[in-house]
Design a protein around this motif. Structure first.
Motif, PDB file in Angstrom:
ATOM      1  N   ARG A   1       0.841  -1.191   0.000  1.00 57.36           N
ATOM      2  CA  ARG A   1       0.000   0.000   0.000  1.00 57.36           C
ATOM      3  C   ARG A   1       0.874   1.237   0.000  1.00 57.36           C
ATOM      4  O   ARG A   1       1.857   1.308   0.712  1.00 57.36           O
ATOM      5  CB  ARG A   1      -0.907   0.025   1.244  1.00 57.36           C
ATOM      6  CG  ARG A   1      -2.068  -0.950   1.183  1.00 57.36           C
ATOM      7  CD  ARG A   1      -3.095  -0.565   2.236  1.00 57.36           C
ATOM      8  NE  ARG A   1      -4.208  -1.512   2.222  1.00 57.36           N
ATOM      9  CZ  ARG A   1      -4.486  -2.349   3.212  1.00 57.36           C
ATOM     10  NH1 ARG A   1      -3.718  -2.359   4.289  1.00 57.36           N
ATOM     11  NH2 ARG A   1      -5.516  -3.171   3.143  1.00 57.36           N
TER      12      ARG A   1
ATOM     13  N   GLU B   1      -7.816   6.308   3.198  1.00 56.14           N
ATOM     14  CA  GLU B   1      -8.445   5.002   3.217  1.00 56.14           C
ATOM     15  C   GLU B   1      -7.395   3.906   3.139  1.00 56.14           C
ATOM     16  O   GLU B   1      -6.285   4.108   2.657  1.00 56.14           O
ATOM     17  CB  GLU B   1      -9.418   4.870   2.043  1.00 56.14           C
ATOM     18  CG  GLU B   1     -10.609   5.808   2.155  1.00 56.14           C
ATOM     19  CD  GLU B   1     -11.664   5.506   1.111  1.00 56.14           C
ATOM     20  OE1 GLU B   1     -11.362   4.769   0.159  1.00 56.14           O
ATOM     21  OE2 GLU B   1     -12.784   6.002   1.256  1.00 56.14           O
ATOM     22  N   ASP B   2      -7.782   2.723   3.595  1.00 54.66           N
ATOM     23  CA  ASP B   2      -6.849   1.599   3.564  1.00 54.66           C
ATOM     24  C   ASP B   2      -6.372   1.291   2.149  1.00 54.66           C
ATOM     25  O   ASP B   2      -5.225   0.928   1.923  1.00 54.66           O
ATOM     26  CB  ASP B   2      -7.503   0.347   4.157  1.00 54.66           C
ATOM     27  CG  ASP B   2      -7.674   0.462   5.663  1.00 54.66           C
ATOM     28  OD1 ASP B   2      -8.467  -0.311   6.210  1.00 54.66           O
ATOM     29  OD2 ASP B   2      -7.011   1.322   6.272  1.00 54.66           O
ATOM     30  N   SER B   3      -7.266   1.414   1.192  1.00 53.62           N
ATOM     31  CA  SER B   3      -6.911   1.082  -0.186  1.00 53.62           C
ATOM     32  C   SER B   3      -6.707   2.342  -1.030  1.00 53.62           C
ATOM     33  O   SER B   3      -7.124   2.417  -2.169  1.00 53.62           O
ATOM     34  CB  SER B   3      -7.997   0.206  -0.809  1.00 53.62           C
ATOM     35  OG  SER B   3      -9.257   0.820  -0.679  1.00 53.62           O
ATOM     36  N   TYR B   4      -6.086   3.325  -0.419  1.00 51.18           N
ATOM     37  CA  TYR B   4      -5.899   4.587  -1.138  1.00 51.18           C
ATOM     38  C   TYR B   4      -5.100   4.371  -2.426  1.00 51.18           C
ATOM     39  O   TYR B   4      -5.544   4.674  -3.510  1.00 51.18           O
ATOM     40  CB  TYR B   4      -5.170   5.589  -0.236  1.00 51.18           C
ATOM     41  CG  TYR B   4      -5.124   6.962  -0.851  1.00 51.18           C
ATOM     42  CD1 TYR B   4      -4.009   7.376  -1.558  1.00 51.18           C
ATOM     43  CD2 TYR B   4      -6.200   7.814  -0.770  1.00 51.18           C
ATOM     44  CE1 TYR B   4      -3.976   8.621  -2.154  1.00 51.18           C
ATOM     45  CE2 TYR B   4      -6.183   9.049  -1.354  1.00 51.18           C
ATOM     46  CZ  TYR B   4      -5.066   9.455  -2.052  1.00 51.18           C
ATOM     47  OH  TYR B   4      -5.031  10.662  -2.656  1.00 51.18           O
TER      48      TYR B   4
ATOM     49  N   ASN C   1     -12.664  -1.486  -3.699  1.00 55.25           N
ATOM     50  CA  ASN C   1     -13.146  -0.572  -2.677  1.00 55.25           C
ATOM     51  C   ASN C   1     -14.641  -0.407  -2.906  1.00 55.25           C
ATOM     52  O   ASN C   1     -15.187  -0.953  -3.879  1.00 55.25           O
ATOM     53  CB  ASN C   1     -12.409   0.760  -2.723  1.00 55.25           C
ATOM     54  CG  ASN C   1     -12.399   1.436  -1.351  1.00 55.25           C
ATOM     55  OD1 ASN C   1     -13.139   1.065  -0.446  1.00 55.25           O
ATOM     56  ND2 ASN C   1     -11.554   2.442  -1.194  1.00 55.25           N
ATOM     57  N   GLU C   2     -15.311   0.360  -2.062  1.00 56.48           N
ATOM     58  CA  GLU C   2     -16.757   0.446  -2.165  1.00 56.48           C
ATOM     59  C   GLU C   2     -17.269   1.792  -1.705  1.00 56.48           C
ATOM     60  O   GLU C   2     -16.616   2.523  -0.964  1.00 56.48           O
ATOM     61  CB  GLU C   2     -17.402  -0.660  -1.332  1.00 56.48           C
ATOM     62  CG  GLU C   2     -17.090  -0.584   0.153  1.00 56.48           C
ATOM     63  CD  GLU C   2     -17.642  -1.784   0.898  1.00 56.48           C
ATOM     64  OE1 GLU C   2     -18.891  -1.831   1.076  1.00 56.48           O
ATOM     65  OE2 GLU C   2     -16.856  -2.665   1.280  1.00 56.48           O
TER      66      GLU C   2
ATOM     67  N   ARG D   1     -19.611  -2.188  -4.779  1.00 61.96           N
ATOM     68  CA  ARG D   1     -18.242  -2.636  -4.591  1.00 61.96           C
ATOM     69  C   ARG D   1     -17.604  -2.664  -5.973  1.00 61.96           C
ATOM     70  O   ARG D   1     -18.170  -3.232  -6.914  1.00 61.96           O
ATOM     71  CB  ARG D   1     -18.188  -4.025  -3.952  1.00 61.96           C
ATOM     72  CG  ARG D   1     -18.520  -4.024  -2.472  1.00 61.96           C
ATOM     73  CD  ARG D   1     -18.630  -5.427  -1.916  1.00 61.96           C
ATOM     74  NE  ARG D   1     -17.364  -6.144  -1.985  1.00 61.96           N
ATOM     75  CZ  ARG D   1     -16.449  -6.158  -1.008  1.00 61.96           C
ATOM     76  NH1 ARG D   1     -16.668  -5.471   0.110  1.00 61.96           N
ATOM     77  NH2 ARG D   1     -15.344  -6.841  -1.124  1.00 61.96           N
TER      78      ARG D   1
ATOM     79  N   THR E   1      -5.821   3.957  -7.312  1.00 61.44           N
ATOM     80  CA  THR E   1      -6.597   4.480  -6.197  1.00 61.44           C
ATOM     81  C   THR E   1      -8.067   4.360  -6.560  1.00 61.44           C
ATOM     82  O   THR E   1      -8.475   4.669  -7.681  1.00 61.44           O
ATOM     83  CB  THR E   1      -6.233   5.938  -5.868  1.00 61.44           C
ATOM     84  OG1 THR E   1      -7.003   6.353  -4.751  1.00 61.44           O
ATOM     85  CG2 THR E   1      -6.479   6.867  -7.028  1.00 61.44           C
TER      86      THR E   1
END
Length: 314
Positions: free
Chosen positions: A73, A91-94, A108-109, A114, A285
């Motif tokens: 990440r 966000e965690d999944s930036y 991501n959602e 989703r 992202t």
């Protein structure tokens, strides 16, 4: 055989995104649709007091590098808050970097969908929308996805990749329900099924209703604005693209609007943006919470009061 395979993939990609039909409009004319110059201005600032290169603290390893499916990440530098830039909403999944070519999808959602993204083929991505209420899935094939944003009630997909030439696109999905449906739950199986389709069937997916091409540029068009896409950030109902000029440390900025017009921002920045991890690797992202601040590890783009601040950490 390897050379023939590479040639085939190259031809497939440029066919997918250069030979669009009327529904996906005039790609190569997109840069000629001019309006008044953008009111956005650019300010470039070097953050020499941040010891980032030695620390590399915007990288978080999620698995051992010995694992071929490891993830990395790319987040905001932890000490960037000392400069007055709020990063509490990250966000965690930036930004996620997937090691390997055909790994598991990243996702991501938001409140409705989703969104899954995985490599489909050479310089091409498979993007799947799953309705969170009905669990129905629809999908499309896009350029190599680098960013997915929610802008004015639509999903904007920024695609970019360079290998033996550069190509990029911005596609808009107003209603994911209009995309091609699938009941396949295993996305790797879906990808393999699609890859076995005849060329004409793949083109129907690329050109399908619900997937609109807003902007496209290949090597020919890059010559007028730069050579490498170094970054992007939403601005009002548009997307700002940052291009590095060929073999220089000069950067140009353009604004792609939702009516497909393009405005050149009256700024030519001399400096150095270290965004190679974004441009050269499989980073993406998906739906960042705050779209007015985008971190590319060593370069941060922030828009405030019609000013794009470019912070360089080197």
């Amino acid at each position: 055989m390897k050379l023939l395979f590479c040639v085939y993939l190259s031809v497939l990609f440029f066919s997918l995104f250069s030979c669009q039909n009327d529904k996906r409009v005039e790609n190569e004319n997109s840069l000629s649709i001019q309006r008044e110059k953008s009111k956005l201005v650019v300010e470039y600032r070097i953050l020499s007091n941040v010891k980032y290169l030695e620390d590399r603290n915007c990288i978080e390893k999620l698995a051992s590098c010995k694992n071929p499916k490891a993830e990395v990440r790319f987040l905001f530098p932890k000490n960037i808050s000392e400069l007055g830039l709020d990063t509490a909403y990250q966000e965690d999944s930036y930004f996620i970097h997937q090691l390997g070519v055909f790994n598991k999808p990243i996702f991501n959602e938001d409140e409705n969908y989703r969104i899954y993204v995985m490599t489909f083929d050479y310089m091409v991505s498979l993007v799947v929308f799953e309705d969170k209420r009905t669990k129905n899935r629809t999908f499309t094939i896009t350029g190599k996805a680098k960013g997915i944003f929610w802008i004015n009630s639509s999903y904007w997909i920024v695609g970019n990749d360079c290998h033996m030439g550069c190509s990029m696109s911005i596609e808009r999905i107003k209603d994911p329900k209009l995309l091609k449906p699938t009941k396949e739950q295993n996305l790797d199986s879906l990808r393999k099924q699609l890859q076995r389709l005849p060329y004409e069937e793949k083109m129907k997916i690329v050109r399908q209703e619900g997937d609109e091409l807003l902007f496209s540029a290949n090597d020919t068009l890059y010559n007028g604005i730069g050579k490498k896409l170094s970054g992007f950030i939403p601005y009002q109902n548009s997307m700002i693209l940052v291009f590095e000029q060929y073999k220089s440390n000069k950067y140009r900025f353009i604004q792609v609007n939702e009516d497909k017009s393009v405005e050149h921002i009256d700024s030519l920045v001399n400096g150095k943006f270290d965004t190679r991890q974004f441009s050269e690797d499989d980073m993406i992202t998906i739906l960042p919470k705050n779209q007015s601040l985008i971190s590319l590890c060593q370069t941060i783009f922030k828009i405030e009061n019609d000013t794009l601040f470019v912070y360089s950490l080197r």
